[in-house]
Write a protein that holds these residues in place. Structure first.
Motif, PDB file in Angstrom:
ATOM      1  N   ILE A  53       0.842  -1.210   0.000  1.00 43.06           N
ATOM      2  CA  ILE A  53       0.000   0.000   0.000  1.00 43.06           C
ATOM      3  C   ILE A  53       0.875   1.257   0.000  1.00 43.06           C
ATOM      4  CG2 ILE A  53      -1.671   1.318   1.361  1.00 43.06           C
ATOM      5  CD1 ILE A  53      -2.834  -1.357   2.297  1.00 43.06           C
ATOM      6  N   ASP A  55       3.866   1.425  -1.137  1.00 38.78           N
ATOM      7  CA  ASP A  55       4.473   1.458  -2.476  1.00 38.78           C
ATOM      8  C   ASP A  55       3.550   2.149  -3.477  1.00 38.78           C
ATOM      9  OD1 ASP A  55       6.506  -0.116  -4.541  1.00 38.78           O
ATOM     10  OD2 ASP A  55       4.449  -0.124  -5.282  1.00 38.78           O
ATOM     11  N   PHE A  56       2.258   1.836  -3.413  1.00 37.75           N
ATOM     12  CA  PHE A  56       1.282   2.454  -4.327  1.00 37.75           C
ATOM     13  C   PHE A  56       1.196   3.962  -4.095  1.00 37.75           C
ATOM     14  CE2 PHE A  56      -3.075   3.672  -5.471  1.00 37.75           C
ATOM     15  CZ  PHE A  56      -3.140   3.207  -6.773  1.00 37.75           C
ATOM     16  N   ARG A  59       4.212   5.674  -5.509  1.00 37.25           N
ATOM     17  CA  ARG A  59       4.155   5.743  -6.974  1.00 37.25           C
ATOM     18  C   ARG A  59       3.290   6.916  -7.433  1.00 37.25           C
ATOM     19  NH1 ARG A  59       6.412   1.413  -9.520  1.00 37.25           N
ATOM     20  NH2 ARG A  59       6.928  -0.298  -8.108  1.00 37.25           N
ATOM     21  N   LEU A 117       1.098   1.079 -12.061  1.00 36.23           N
ATOM     22  CA  LEU A 117       0.076   1.101 -11.015  1.00 36.23           C
ATOM     23  C   LEU A 117      -0.754  -0.190 -10.947  1.00 36.23           C
ATOM     24  CD1 LEU A 117      -1.235   4.792 -11.199  1.00 36.23           C
ATOM     25  CD2 LEU A 117       0.306   3.766  -9.515  1.00 36.23           C
ATOM     26  N   SER A 120       1.197  -2.707  -9.113  1.00 34.07           N
ATOM     27  CA  SER A 120       1.251  -2.371  -7.688  1.00 34.07           C
ATOM     28  C   SER A 120      -0.033  -2.777  -6.983  1.00 34.07           C
ATOM     29  CB  SER A 120       1.501  -0.867  -7.517  1.00 34.07           C
ATOM     30  OG  SER A 120       1.616  -0.516  -6.168  1.00 34.07           O
ATOM     31  N   ILE A 121      -1.168  -2.643  -7.666  1.00 35.44           N
ATOM     32  CA  ILE A 121      -2.444  -3.077  -7.086  1.00 35.44           C
ATOM     33  C   ILE A 121      -2.459  -4.597  -6.922  1.00 35.44           C
ATOM     34  CG2 ILE A 121      -4.938  -3.193  -7.498  1.00 35.44           C
ATOM     35  CD1 ILE A 121      -4.717  -0.488  -8.897  1.00 35.44           C
ATOM     36  N   ILE A 124      -0.860  -5.483  -3.837  1.00 40.02           N
ATOM     37  CA  ILE A 124      -1.695  -5.238  -2.661  1.00 40.02           C
ATOM     38  C   ILE A 124      -2.676  -6.392  -2.457  1.00 40.02           C
ATOM     39  CG2 ILE A 124      -3.442  -3.709  -1.666  1.00 40.02           C
ATOM     40  CD1 ILE A 124      -2.128  -1.392  -3.125  1.00 40.02           C
TER      41      ILE A 124
END
Length: 212
Positions: A53, A55-56, A59, A117, A120-121, A124
């Motif tokens: 999270i 990390d997101f 970004r 992105l 990255s999700i 998560i």
């Protein structure tokens, strides 16, 4: 549940059959065998989900900084009138190759960050997935190299524009082109901020890839 590992007990009852019941006197009563199976289960998310999270969020911040640097440098220009409006001094970012490289490098980095992105999700949703995080780590390193190279090249030109170089007879131009220099300096600072955030993203990815 005593710990993160769940344990299940299975009771198996073994009774005497009718054929052997009368043959052996004093046979032991029905025995119960308890078989315990322990399955090591990962906690749902755990600290790796928190890292994903963060990390997101980093970004998103790096995208804003890189896009701001690109837009600021890409629109940097200033015209100075000299005696008449027909004879003018004009300064633009595309007059200097380091500034041009700066724009392309930050545009590529911000474009990549936008495309990263969804991955990255995924990290998560699946905090223990290794492949998406490893892929992001590789391309994040490339984005960091691009952003740092562009920011460093532009910073050298901004320094010369502010201070000049008497040994080579390069005069400082920021006393005349004040708006141009301010916009270029702000773009360089934003690019270094984006590079710092990408560096933190790489550190987080490497930290999350280690075994729990």
């Amino acid at each position: 549940m005593e710990s993160s590992k769940s344990s299940r007990e299975t009771a198996i009852n073994i009774t005497e059959s009718k054929s052997t019941k009368g043959k052996a006197a004093g046979t032991a009563p029905a025995t119960t065998i308890v078989a315990t199976t322990k399955a090591a289960l990962h906690p749902r998310g755990g600290w790796k989900k928190g890292v994903a999270i963060f990390d997101f969020i980093l970004r998103l911040a790096a995208i804003a900084a890189a896009l701001g640097a690109t837009a600021s440098m890409g629109t940097t220009e200033q015209t100075l009138p000299f005696f008449t409006q027909f004879f003018q001094f004009h300064a633009s970012y595309d007059d200097l190759p380091p500034f041009l490289f700066f724009v392309f490098a930050n545009a590529l980095a911000s474009g990549y960050l936008v495309l990263s992105l969804p991955f990255s999700i995924v990290c998560i949703v699946r905090p223990h997935a290794v492949r998406p995080r490893l892929l992001l780590l590789i391309f994040d390193t490339v984005a960091l190299a691009l952003t740092t190279a562009g920011a460093s090249a532009a910073a050298a030109i901004v320094y010369l524009a502010h201070n000049g170089n008497p040994n080579t007879n390069w005069n400082a131009i920021c006393q005349q082109f004040t708006d141009f220099c301010q916009a270029a300096s702000g773009a360089v600072v934003a690019s270094f901020v984006a590079a710092t955030m990408i560096m933190f993203i790489i550190v987080l990815s490497a930290f999350a890839l280690r075994k729990p």
